[in-house]
Design a protein around this motif. Structure first.
Motif, mmCIF file in Angstrom:
data_model
loop_
_atom_site.group_PDB
_atom_site.id
_atom_site.type_symbol
_atom_site.label_atom_id
_atom_site.label_comp_id
_atom_site.label_asym_id
_atom_site.label_seq_id
_atom_site.Cartn_x
_atom_site.Cartn_y
_atom_site.Cartn_z
ATOM 1 N N PHE A 1 0.854 -1.196 0.000
ATOM 2 C CA PHE A 1 0.000 0.000 0.000
ATOM 3 C C PHE A 1 0.888 1.244 0.000
ATOM 4 N N VAL B 1 1.192 -3.130 9.437
ATOM 5 C CA VAL B 1 0.274 -3.902 8.601
ATOM 6 C C VAL B 1 0.750 -3.885 7.155
ATOM 7 N N VAL C 1 2.043 -7.275 5.128
ATOM 8 C CA VAL C 1 1.360 -7.726 3.915
ATOM 9 C C VAL C 1 2.332 -7.738 2.742
ATOM 10 N N ASN D 1 2.851 -11.100 0.808
ATOM 11 C CA ASN D 1 2.043 -11.146 -0.415
ATOM 12 C C ASN D 1 2.751 -10.654 -1.670
ATOM 13 N N SER E 1 -5.631 -11.487 -1.447
ATOM 14 C CA SER E 1 -5.787 -10.067 -1.716
ATOM 15 C C SER E 1 -5.076 -9.261 -0.640
ATOM 16 N N SER E 2 -4.258 -8.313 -1.042
ATOM 17 C CA SER E 2 -3.539 -7.500 -0.054
ATOM 18 C C SER E 2 -4.468 -6.704 0.856
ATOM 19 N N PRO E 3 -5.497 -6.009 0.320
ATOM 20 C CA PRO E 3 -6.369 -5.273 1.249
ATOM 21 C C PRO E 3 -7.026 -6.177 2.283
ATOM 22 N N MET F 1 -5.916 -9.140 3.413
ATOM 23 C CA MET F 1 -4.906 -9.592 4.382
ATOM 24 C C MET F 1 -4.532 -8.469 5.333
ATOM 25 N N GLY F 2 -4.373 -7.263 4.787
ATOM 26 C CA GLY F 2 -4.046 -6.120 5.632
ATOM 27 C C GLY F 2 -5.126 -5.883 6.674
ATOM 28 N N VAL G 1 -17.291 5.946 8.142
ATOM 29 C CA VAL G 1 -16.409 6.672 7.224
ATOM 30 C C VAL G 1 -15.818 5.710 6.194
ATOM 31 N N SER H 1 -18.317 4.725 3.697
ATOM 32 C CA SER H 1 -18.632 5.815 2.771
ATOM 33 C C SER H 1 -17.484 6.032 1.791
ATOM 34 N N VAL H 2 -16.246 5.758 2.234
ATOM 35 C CA VAL H 2 -15.117 5.831 1.300
ATOM 36 C C VAL H 2 -15.280 4.761 0.215
ATOM 37 N N ALA I 1 -17.756 5.986 -2.091
ATOM 38 C CA ALA I 1 -17.180 6.962 -3.026
ATOM 39 C C ALA I 1 -16.436 6.252 -4.142
ATOM 40 N N GLN I 2 -15.719 5.197 -3.787
ATOM 41 C CA GLN I 2 -14.999 4.445 -4.817
ATOM 42 C C GLN I 2 -15.972 3.772 -5.782
ATOM 43 N N THR J 1 -17.319 6.293 -8.266
ATOM 44 C CA THR J 1 -16.353 6.701 -9.289
ATOM 45 C C THR J 1 -15.863 5.498 -10.091
ATOM 46 N N GLY J 2 -16.551 4.380 -9.957
ATOM 47 C CA GLY J 2 -16.265 3.247 -10.826
ATOM 48 C C GLY J 2 -15.029 2.459 -10.461
ATOM 49 N N GLN J 3 -14.549 2.617 -9.200
ATOM 50 C CA GLN J 3 -13.345 1.875 -8.823
ATOM 51 C C GLN J 3 -13.673 0.510 -8.224
ATOM 52 N N HIS K 1 -12.791 -5.929 -9.025
ATOM 53 C CA HIS K 1 -12.078 -5.154 -8.007
ATOM 54 C C HIS K 1 -12.988 -4.866 -6.831
#
Lengths: 624, 196
Positions: free
Chosen positions: A115, A181, A185, A189, B17-19, B21-22, B147, B150-151, B154-155, B158-160, B165
């Motif tokens: 990240f 974190v 990761v 990863n 996935s990194s997010p 796992m994080g 929050v 809501s983030v 927002a993603q 905006t099509g993220q 994904h």
């Protein structure tokens, strides 16, 4: 937040544009490149190292003679507290983080951390937390209750001093947790193909253990800091025995963090030493698995020894015995490492370069600190030693003569990789010897002072106690260390006046970061390496004959960087774009901190800034 | 796996996935945070002769019960939303995400009302200290969750966020469920497991 994207991939959504500058001030503020962030961490930590060092020199001037009058008692309290806080939270931790940031992606064969924007956020928040704590000097007084801020002193003393302590450390803690974190990761990863866990360099293993220690121990002190903050600011009674609270609770919360923290400070240096020794002994690390598993064992047992800081608190004989035993047990994996390092240099083809000298200095001096640490495990002996200079001697031997020596070794070792310029070897060796003499002159006599009964944290002492001679020696040692640091600064400055001519692999090293040019290009690797063995780079350079002698693999062989004159320009590799928002989000936190201490509206403003940063973050495209 | 995917994936570990796992790691650390609070709670409770103290009395359970229902429902709704986006039904996901956020806001509003009805203040001893700081910091985590969601919203706008994904949604859901579980712990020690 993929760090690598396919050439020509369309941008995924987002409303806001991302900054584009690649040089100059703004490129550093908005950078998400792990190498630049590593340099920022390192520069900030070194700045605070000088500040904390100057504080130490003032303390030593004050104590050089009986009845010293350099610092008033209240200033003295601020200086020793800030010296401890600075050296632990603003020097050794971020200096280790500098090496982690710079080296982890390079050593595991990745282009960046998992990240990148969070990485920038951690770096800025750490800097702001440090400046926030130091701003207390101008805003009515710095923290003055010791680095472990024992309650109830920290909660009942007048002034905002200890509020800066709790809010500042909360901020630094958030920065470290986020970074922990992120880096954990990254290691798990983002490894290159073939880089299995047991092909990772030992430095990466130690980094991984440190990230887990941070992620699991920082939340505990966070609880203590919140409780302390609420006791002071909002009238709760967590540490107030008169209202049913318990000051010992603070000690438990603090040391449940504080002891893992000790390993957070020392394991990075151990990892660095484990990289340096094999290179300059020209042998593989002796017992790689043992070193790795010892590091992991230290990580686990490190959570079970905290009460040896509290033997004199009165926990009772059963608890004291249990923690005395666990403390002795944790010496075993540490000892295993020492013997593995000795095994590594045993009959090696040793080259006494500056990094090697620092690594060997680390081992010798860390053993001294480790042995005095084992004496603390003996509870009756600890009753005598606790809160004396014997303790001060112990933790300076492990943290200065240990961790800082290891980190200096790392600076000499990786300086050519990071800046493309060699540090002067001759000057480096002179610096090493002056620093080693200074360290032992400073911290050796402290053992004697402690056993003679000199308590730590006293502002002065009378001539009748007969402590003057050794204190003068200690002060002379401290200034000797200062001289060695000045020599290092001179060496560093001089290196920047020379051309960038460091080769990719100046030390004939073993790990992946030496396969790329010095300094590495922004995208690190033109092609992500494929790893086939532990010390893969070494095996690409050398083969063994049947008798076990090394023979160089002929130049031009596959993967040999020496044959690779024309490194690619990295076109077509998409790197994460720079961003304004990490620094904006981080900027809100000190405002919240001032709000908690002074006026609530500042906290509201700070929260708005943090939210603005977060939403900007969300609305900007993932890559551009 | 398409040719593009193979090109993207230069990593040793391919399916994690990194997010996610994080977030798992972060939440594990957060568990230490609340564990330390709960340990303090049980320490003080075991030393007290009367718990909750007489000055506080037996806490009223009706509003907290509603709060529990709101939070548990929101977790289920979010999980349904995650399933929807993973199967490519982004519009359904958007509606369920909005509903989750609304439930979170309802929780916050109702808890604020509940605080206003209490008869004891934060300065009234160790029980009020523990009660307000533990529930208050949990409330801060709910704010953080709103929050975070809501983030993610927002993603999405905006099509993220898409079927391919949707890792941020999964990560946010892990956090939200964790905050939910912590509340169940708080609800148990402050409202259920007390003498009535």
């Amino acid at each position: 937040m993929a760090s690598v994207s396919v050439p020509g991939e369309t941008v995924r959504g987002g409303l806001l544009r991302r900054p584009r500058s690649t040089a100059g001030f703004w490129s550093w503020v908005t950078t998400v490149d792990h190498k630049r962030i590593g340099i920022l961490y390192g520069a900030t930590a070194f700045f605070f190292f000088l500040v904390g060092g100057v504080e130490a020199l003032f303390i030593r001037l004050q104590l050089a003679q009986p009845d010293g009058k350099i610092l008033s008692p209240s200033t003295y309290n601020e200086f020793f507290t800030m010296h401890g806080l600075t050296m632990i939270f603003l020097v050794v931790m971020p200096l280790s983080a500098a090496f982690f940031n710079y080296l982890i992606p390079l050593m595991i064969g990745a282009r960046d951390v998992a990240f990148p924007r969070l990485n920038a956020f951690s770096c800025w928040l750490f800097l702001f937390a440090g400046l926030f704590i130091y701003s207390s000097f101008a805003l009515g007084g710095a923290p003055n209750g010791g680095w472990f801020g024992y309650a109830p002193l920290s909660t009942v003393e007048p002034g905002n001093n200890m509020l800066f302590y709790s809010t500042g450390l909360l901020m630094a803690g958030i920065a470290s947790t986020v970074s922990a974190v992120n880096l954990a990761v990254t290691i798990i990863n983002m490894r290159a193909p073939g880089m299995t866990m047991f092909r990772m360099p030992v430095f990466i293993w130690m980094a991984l253990v440190v990230q887990f220690l941070l992620a699991f121990s920082l939340p505990i002190i966070t609880v203590g800091l919140f409780e302390s903050l609420f006791d002071r600011r909002f009238g709760t009674h967590f540490f107030d025995p008169a209202a049913g609270g318990d000051p010992v609770l603070w000690q438990h919360l603090f040391w449940l963090f504080g002891h893992p923290e000790v390993y957070i400070l020392i394991l990075p240096a151990m990892g660095i030493v484990s990289e340096i020794l094999p290179v300059f002994a020209r042998k593989p690390l002796f017992g790689y698995q043992f070193v790795v598993f010892s590091g992991i064992a230290i990580g686990f047992i490190g959570f079970g020894v905290w009460a040896h800081h509290m033997f004199a608190t009165g926990l009772g004989p059963v608890a004291n015995t249990a923690f005395g035993i666990s403390t002795m047990i944790i010496a075993i994996p540490t000892g295993v490492k020492i013997f593995n390092w000795l095994g590594t240099i045993w009959r090696g083809d040793l080259r006494f370069t500056t990094p090697m000298l620092f690594a060997l200095g680390f081992i010798a001096q860390f053993v001294v600190g480790g042995l005095s640490g084992v004496t603390h495990a003996v509870v009756p002996a600890d009753y005598q030693q606790t809160d004396t200079y014997y303790i001060v001697a112990h933790f300076h031997y492990v943290l200065f003569a240990g961790a800082i020596f290891g980190l200096f070794g790392g600076m000499y070792y990786w300086w050519p990789k990071i800046f493309g310029r060699m540090l002067n070897e001759r000057v480096g060796k002179v610096q090493f010897w002056i620093m080693a003499v200074g360290a032992n002159l400073t911290f050796g006599p402290m053992h004697i002072l402690g056993l003679e009964g000199m308590p730590r944290r006293i502002q002065t002492y009378t001539p009748a106690l007969g402590l003057g001679v050794w204190n003068l020696v200690v002060t002379i040692g401290a200034f000797t260390i200062a001289v060695s640091v000045l020599i290092f600064i001179g060496n560093a400055v001089a290196s920047f006046r020379r051309p960038k001519d460091a080769p990719a692999d100046p030390w004939d090293a073993r790990t992946l970061e030496w396969t790329v040019p010095s300094p590495p290009p922004p995208h690190n690797f033109d092609e992500i390496p494929v790893v086939h063995a532990l010390d893969d780079f070494w095996h690409r350079k050398y083969a063994e004959t049947e008798e076990g002698t090394l023979v160089p693999v002929p130049a031009g062989g596959s993967g040999d960087p020496r044959s690779d004159d024309a490194h690619g320009s990295g076109h077509g590799i998409h790197l994460p774009s720079p961003s304004y928002y990490p620094v904006i989000a981080a900027l809100g936190f000190p405002l919240i901190g001032y709000g908690v201490i002074f006026h609530w509206w500042m906290a509201v403003a700070g929260a708005v800034v943090v939210l603005a940063g977060l939403y900007g973050w969300a609305f900007e495209p993932a890559a551009e | 796996m398409s040719a593009t995917d193979l090109q993207v994936d230069e990593r040793a570990v391919r399916r994690t996935s990194s997010p996610v796992m994080g977030m798992v790691l972060f939440v594990a650390g957060e568990a230490m945070f609340f564990a330390a609070f709960f340990a303090g709670y049980f320490q003080f409770r075991s030393q007290a002769k009367v718990w909750p103290p007489a000055s506080v009395g037996t806490p009223e359970i009706s509003i907290p019960a509603v709060l529990t229902a709101i939070l548990v429902t929101s977790s289920i709704v979010l999980q349904l939303g995650l399933r929807a986006v993973a199967r490519g039904r982004v519009a359904t996901f958007e509606r369920l995400l909005l509903l989750t956020i609304l439930l979170g806001v309802c929780f916050l509003a109702l808890q604020a009302y509940d605080y206003s009805q209490l008869t004891f203040g934060i300065k009234g001893g160790i029980y009020p200290s523990l009660f307000y700081v533990m529930t208050g910091l949990h409330m801060a985590h709910v704010v953080g969750g709103v929050v975070l969601l809501s983030v993610v919203g927002a993603q999405t706008l905006t099509g993220q966020i898409s079927q391919r994904h949707h890792e941020p949604v999964e990560a946010a859901a892990i956090y939200w469920h964790f905050v939910d579980i912590v509340w169940l712990g708080l609800f148990t020690v402050y409202y259920v497991a007390v003498p009535r």
